[in-house]
Write a protein that holds these residues in place. Structure first.
Motif, PDB file in Angstrom:
ATOM      1  N   ILE A 163       0.864  -1.189   0.000  1.00 58.54           N
ATOM      2  CA  ILE A 163       0.000   0.000   0.000  1.00 58.54           C
ATOM      3  C   ILE A 163       0.892   1.227   0.000  1.00 58.54           C
ATOM      4  O   ILE A 163       1.879   1.297   0.754  1.00 58.54           O
ATOM      5  N   VAL A 164       0.563   2.204  -0.854  1.00 54.36           N
ATOM      6  CA  VAL A 164       1.360   3.426  -0.949  1.00 54.36           C
ATOM      7  C   VAL A 164       0.515   4.648  -0.607  1.00 54.36           C
ATOM      8  O   VAL A 164      -0.713   4.620  -0.707  1.00 54.36           O
ATOM      9  N   SER A 165       1.185   5.685  -0.197  1.00 58.76           N
ATOM     10  CA  SER A 165       0.524   6.953   0.108  1.00 58.76           C
ATOM     11  C   SER A 165       0.147   7.673  -1.186  1.00 58.76           C
ATOM     12  O   SER A 165       0.955   7.760  -2.123  1.00 58.76           O
ATOM     13  N   LYS A 166      -1.063   8.177  -1.241  1.00 56.63           N
ATOM     14  CA  LYS A 166      -1.503   8.912  -2.437  1.00 56.63           C
ATOM     15  C   LYS A 166      -0.608  10.119  -2.697  1.00 56.63           C
ATOM     16  O   LYS A 166      -0.288  10.431  -3.852  1.00 56.63           O
ATOM     17  N   ASP A 167      -0.191  10.800  -1.638  1.00 55.27           N
ATOM     18  CA  ASP A 167       0.630  12.006  -1.789  1.00 55.27           C
ATOM     19  C   ASP A 167       1.953  11.723  -2.495  1.00 55.27           C
ATOM     20  O   ASP A 167       2.574  12.637  -3.034  1.00 55.27           O
ATOM     21  N   SER A 168       2.400  10.463  -2.464  1.00 58.54           N
ATOM     22  CA  SER A 168       3.712  10.148  -3.030  1.00 58.54           C
ATOM     23  C   SER A 168       3.638   9.611  -4.467  1.00 58.54           C
ATOM     24  O   SER A 168       4.660   9.327  -5.080  1.00 58.54           O
ATOM     25  N   ILE A 169       2.432   9.484  -5.004  1.00 61.66           N
ATOM     26  CA  ILE A 169       2.263   8.990  -6.371  1.00 61.66           C
ATOM     27  C   ILE A 169       2.577  10.105  -7.367  1.00 61.66           C
ATOM     28  O   ILE A 169       2.168  11.252  -7.178  1.00 61.66           O
ATOM     29  N   ASP A 170       3.315   9.792  -8.416  1.00 62.18           N
ATOM     30  CA  ASP A 170       3.653  10.772  -9.456  1.00 62.18           C
ATOM     31  C   ASP A 170       2.514  10.807 -10.483  1.00 62.18           C
ATOM     32  O   ASP A 170       2.427   9.960 -11.372  1.00 62.18           O
ATOM     33  N   PHE A 171       1.639  11.811 -10.361  1.00 65.50           N
ATOM     34  CA  PHE A 171       0.456  11.865 -11.217  1.00 65.50           C
ATOM     35  C   PHE A 171       0.766  12.325 -12.638  1.00 65.50           C
ATOM     36  O   PHE A 171      -0.116  12.313 -13.495  1.00 65.50           O
ATOM     37  N   SER A 172       2.010  12.687 -12.905  1.00 67.58           N
ATOM     38  CA  SER A 172       2.373  12.982 -14.294  1.00 67.58           C
ATOM     39  C   SER A 172       2.574  11.688 -15.080  1.00 67.58           C
ATOM     40  O   SER A 172       2.689  11.709 -16.303  1.00 67.58           O
ATOM     41  N   PHE A 283      11.056  -6.798   2.201  1.00 63.64           N
ATOM     42  CA  PHE A 283      10.556  -5.423   2.165  1.00 63.64           C
ATOM     43  C   PHE A 283      11.441  -4.474   1.359  1.00 63.64           C
ATOM     44  O   PHE A 283      10.931  -3.717   0.525  1.00 63.64           O
ATOM     45  N   PRO A 284      12.772  -4.456   1.570  1.00 60.63           N
ATOM     46  CA  PRO A 284      13.601  -3.555   0.746  1.00 60.63           C
ATOM     47  C   PRO A 284      13.489  -3.868  -0.745  1.00 60.63           C
ATOM     48  O   PRO A 284      13.548  -2.956  -1.586  1.00 60.63           O
ATOM     49  N   GLU A 285      13.334  -5.142  -1.098  1.00 60.40           N
ATOM     50  CA  GLU A 285      13.185  -5.529  -2.491  1.00 60.40           C
ATOM     51  C   GLU A 285      11.858  -5.039  -3.070  1.00 60.40           C
ATOM     52  O   GLU A 285      11.783  -4.641  -4.231  1.00 60.40           O
ATOM     53  N   GLN A 286      10.810  -5.055  -2.251  1.00 57.52           N
ATOM     54  CA  GLN A 286       9.524  -4.527  -2.721  1.00 57.52           C
ATOM     55  C   GLN A 286       9.661  -3.053  -3.094  1.00 57.52           C
ATOM     56  O   GLN A 286       9.171  -2.617  -4.139  1.00 57.52           O
ATOM     57  N   LYS A 287      10.317  -2.301  -2.228  1.00 53.04           N
ATOM     58  CA  LYS A 287      10.493  -0.863  -2.514  1.00 53.04           C
ATOM     59  C   LYS A 287      11.306  -0.662  -3.779  1.00 53.04           C
ATOM     60  O   LYS A 287      10.955   0.159  -4.638  1.00 53.04           O
ATOM     61  N   ARG A 288      12.393  -1.428  -3.922  1.00 49.10           N
ATOM     62  CA  ARG A 288      13.255  -1.285  -5.091  1.00 49.10           C
ATOM     63  C   ARG A 288      12.519  -1.640  -6.387  1.00 49.10           C
ATOM     64  O   ARG A 288      12.559  -0.882  -7.362  1.00 49.10           O
ATOM     65  N   VAL A 289      11.832  -2.772  -6.395  1.00 38.57           N
ATOM     66  CA  VAL A 289      11.229  -3.265  -7.629  1.00 38.57           C
ATOM     67  C   VAL A 289       9.994  -2.464  -8.014  1.00 38.57           C
ATOM     68  O   VAL A 289       9.850  -2.019  -9.161  1.00 38.57           O
ATOM     69  N   PHE A 290       9.085  -2.238  -7.088  1.00 39.56           N
ATOM     70  CA  PHE A 290       7.852  -1.525  -7.445  1.00 39.56           C
ATOM     71  C   PHE A 290       8.110  -0.044  -7.728  1.00 39.56           C
ATOM     72  O   PHE A 290       7.323   0.596  -8.442  1.00 39.56           O
ATOM     73  N   SER A 291       9.212   0.478  -7.224  1.00 35.37           N
ATOM     74  CA  SER A 291       9.565   1.869  -7.541  1.00 35.37           C
ATOM     75  C   SER A 291      10.047   2.019  -8.981  1.00 35.37           C
ATOM     76  O   SER A 291      10.223   3.140  -9.468  1.00 35.37           O
ATOM     77  N   MET A 292      10.253   0.908  -9.683  1.00 33.01           N
ATOM     78  CA  MET A 292      10.609   0.961 -11.098  1.00 33.01           C
ATOM     79  C   MET A 292       9.417   1.373 -11.953  1.00 33.01           C
ATOM     80  O   MET A 292       9.580   1.802 -13.092  1.00 33.01           O
ATOM     81  N   ILE A 293       8.222   1.256 -11.443  1.00 35.96           N
ATOM     82  CA  ILE A 293       7.027   1.715 -12.152  1.00 35.96           C
ATOM     83  C   ILE A 293       7.039   3.238 -12.118  1.00 35.96           C
ATOM     84  O   ILE A 293       7.124   3.832 -11.033  1.00 35.96           O
ATOM     85  N   PRO A 294       7.008   3.921 -13.242  1.00 40.17           N
ATOM     86  CA  PRO A 294       7.190   5.378 -13.275  1.00 40.17           C
ATOM     87  C   PRO A 294       6.322   6.153 -12.282  1.00 40.17           C
ATOM     88  O   PRO A 294       6.806   7.092 -11.642  1.00 40.17           O
ATOM     89  N   ALA A 295       5.064   5.787 -12.133  1.00 42.20           N
ATOM     90  CA  ALA A 295       4.192   6.527 -11.220  1.00 42.20           C
ATOM     91  C   ALA A 295       4.566   6.319  -9.758  1.00 42.20           C
ATOM     92  O   ALA A 295       4.158   7.093  -8.896  1.00 42.20           O
ATOM     93  N   LYS A 297       7.866   5.995  -8.673  1.00 38.00           N
ATOM     94  CA  LYS A 297       9.311   6.171  -8.518  1.00 38.00           C
ATOM     95  C   LYS A 297       9.688   6.824  -7.191  1.00 38.00           C
ATOM     96  O   LYS A 297      10.786   6.603  -6.667  1.00 38.00           O
ATOM     97  N   ASN A 298       8.777   7.616  -6.615  1.00 39.96           N
ATOM     98  CA  ASN A 298       9.030   8.249  -5.307  1.00 39.96           C
ATOM     99  C   ASN A 298       8.023   7.779  -4.261  1.00 39.96           C
ATOM    100  O   ASN A 298       7.758   8.481  -3.279  1.00 39.96           O
ATOM    101  N   ALA A 299       7.476   6.598  -4.471  1.00 39.71           N
ATOM    102  CA  ALA A 299       6.381   6.130  -3.617  1.00 39.71           C
ATOM    103  C   ALA A 299       6.810   5.945  -2.166  1.00 39.71           C
ATOM    104  O   ALA A 299       7.902   5.453  -1.876  1.00 39.71           O
ATOM    105  N   GLU A 300       5.903   6.341  -1.289  1.00 37.19           N
ATOM    106  CA  GLU A 300       6.055   6.083   0.140  1.00 37.19           C
ATOM    107  C   GLU A 300       5.190   4.862   0.466  1.00 37.19           C
ATOM    108  O   GLU A 300       3.980   4.884   0.300  1.00 37.19           O
ATOM    109  N   PHE A 301       5.833   3.798   0.908  1.00 41.17           N
ATOM    110  CA  PHE A 301       5.124   2.554   1.194  1.00 41.17           C
ATOM    111  C   PHE A 301       4.585   2.589   2.622  1.00 41.17           C
ATOM    112  O   PHE A 301       5.352   2.617   3.591  1.00 41.17           O
ATOM    113  N   LEU A 302       3.269   2.614   2.734  1.00 42.77           N
ATOM    114  CA  LEU A 302       2.635   2.621   4.053  1.00 42.77           C
ATOM    115  C   LEU A 302       2.599   1.219   4.653  1.00 42.77           C
ATOM    116  O   LEU A 302       2.606   1.064   5.873  1.00 42.77           O
ATOM    117  N   ARG A 303       2.520   0.219   3.791  1.00 42.06           N
ATOM    118  CA  ARG A 303       2.558  -1.171   4.233  1.00 42.06           C
ATOM    119  C   ARG A 303       3.135  -1.999   3.098  1.00 42.06           C
ATOM    120  O   ARG A 303       2.786  -1.797   1.937  1.00 42.06           O
TER     121      ARG A 303
END
Length: 433
Positions: A163-172, A283-295, A297-303
């Motif tokens: 789960i990611v924070s909406k504020d951290s999603i890149d809406f561009s 957990f660190p791998e989840q952040k690394r891999v899912f952050s490869m999705i452009p939207a 890239k700066n995601a804050e993972f809440l869970r």
């Protein structure tokens, strides 16, 4: 005043001690030490099965740390035990797991108002006050009786996506919309071009996975396929599954090679679930891999996503905000069986059950903490209607958001923490602690 508590893990011991300290006669049941679940090895109560870390100690930067402080203010046995048995762990609160369990066991066994019975309970008590705190490995007989009593609603594994924070999603790099133009803004769509998709899949397959207990593997992988296992079946598997782009186009009519969707996780729309991305990556791998999705890239993972054997209720269908059954207000559920996730969160729910049960024993109405506290937000989580209900741990995304926009994350978290602690101090007065 009397009460039965079934289960002497963190939640059950927390509830038992709180009530006993306030004059309630507690009968506490557990299969230990006569029997053990597949996950338990220690004869003592309050055993930490996995990590010996209780997560961060920074109250103003981490929601689990804030939850620990809320619990301290309300007289938590777990926090007392952790303070007494802590070991150096940098910015985390870690404990000597054997000393921690011994501390809790001694407190329980030596209390004049607690009677401990090593016995398997196979059915829900009726017509009397009871707290069920049997955890993610509830015995088959009791699970069956709970299922019969409720008519359904038990899940037997926990397979959840990050789960990611909406504020951290890149809406561009994403857009709102449902497939074929149906619905409104229920989903946020995160496109991937061919090269990005291929790189993402390759990273997903090669990423380091978390270890599972032997007894978990068969049940979990048959019940819900991790996204990394799905991806390993072929480069296009995700494109014809959870990442399928069919029926999705942005406002300019553009279509895409692959699309990952995000779905609202809460009613405020502050947290979003990565649809179809249940995972067993570290957990660190989840952040690394899912952050490869452009939207993202700066995601804050809440869970982060988790996969392990778990027995939990579809709580919004069956539980009130005070953790009692809607059909029987004398029966409470505490711990991971309610759909809270983590050591601290489980103990916190036990503490809340005890507070509410004591009020009811005294003929009073339960007082629910405000959802500006972590305790209150977890209470809201277990009773708020959610057709995709999944276990939740402490995170700032589940708290009622700040009355004003605070762009800087550190400042926002500090504000939320300070607001929560003020509320818990008032709550402490309300429940006459």
């Amino acid at each position: 005043m009397k009460i039965k508590i079934i289960g002497a893990g963190l939640a059950g011991c927390e509830a038992a001690y709180y009530l006993a300290e306030r004059g309630v006669e507690v009968t506490l049941y557990d299969i230990k030490p006569n029997k053990f679940t597949p996950a338990h090895k220690n004869k003592n109560l309050g055993e930490l099965v996995c990590s010996n870390s209780l997560k961060s100690s920074d109250t103003f930067a981490n929601a689990c740390a804030l939850l620990k402080e809320e619990m301290r203010l309300l007289g938590s046995l777990m926090m007392e035990a952790a303070q007494s048995t802590k070991i150096p762990a940098g910015g985390a609160l870690a404990v000597d797991r054997d000393e921690f369990a011994s501390y809790i066991t001694e407190k329980i066994f030596s209390h004049k108002n607690i009677k401990f019975i090593s016995e398997e309970i196979s059915s829900l008590p009726q017509g009397e006050f009871c707290i069920v705190a049997t955890g993610p490995l509830t015995t088959d007989s009791l699970s069956g009786d709970i299922q019969r009593a409720l008519g359904s609603g038990l899940h037997f594994y926990d397979a959840s996506a990050p789960i990611v924070s909406k504020d951290s999603i890149d809406f561009s790099n994403c857009f709102y919309g449902d497939r074929y133009g149906k619905g409104g803004d229920d989903y946020i769509n995160c496109p991937l071009d061919k090269d990005t998709y291929i790189s993402f899949v390759e990273a997903l397959i090669s990423a380091e996975k978390a270890l599972l207990h032997e007894f978990e593997k068969k049940e979990i992988f048959e019940g819900c396929m991790p996204v990394e296992i799905m991806a390993a079946r072929g480069i296009d598997t995700l494109r014809f599954g959870p990442f399928k782009p069919v029926g999705l186009q942005d406002e300019n009519g553009n279509k895409f090679y692959a699309v990952m969707q995000l779905r609202k996780e809460n009613s405020q729309g502050t947290a979003y679930n990565l649809v179809g991305c249940q995972t067993n990556l570290k957990f660190p791998e989840q952040k690394r891999v899912f952050s490869m999705i452009p939207a993202l890239k700066n995601a804050e993972f809440l869970r982060y996503g988790v996969m392990h054997r778990n027995t939990y209720l579809n709580a919004p269908d069956f539980l009130n905000a005070d953790f009692s059954l809607k059909e029987d207000g004398k029966v409470f559920f505490a711990g991971q069986i309610t759909g809270v996730e983590g050591y601290v969160e489980s103990a916190a729910s036990g503490l809340l059950c005890a507070i509410h049960a004591l009020n009811k024993l005294n003929g009073k109405q339960p007082i629910i903490p405000e959802d500006i506290t972590v305790l209150g937000a977890l209470s809201a989580h277990i009773c708020t209607p959610n057709k995709n209900y999944q276990p939740m741990n402490a995170n700032f995304g589940i708290l009622r958001q700040a009355e004003k926009r605070i762009k800087d994350k550190k400042e926002r978290y500090r504000y939320l923490a300070e607001r929560a602690l003020q509320s818990i101090k008032k709550y402490k007065e309300e429940i006459n602690l």
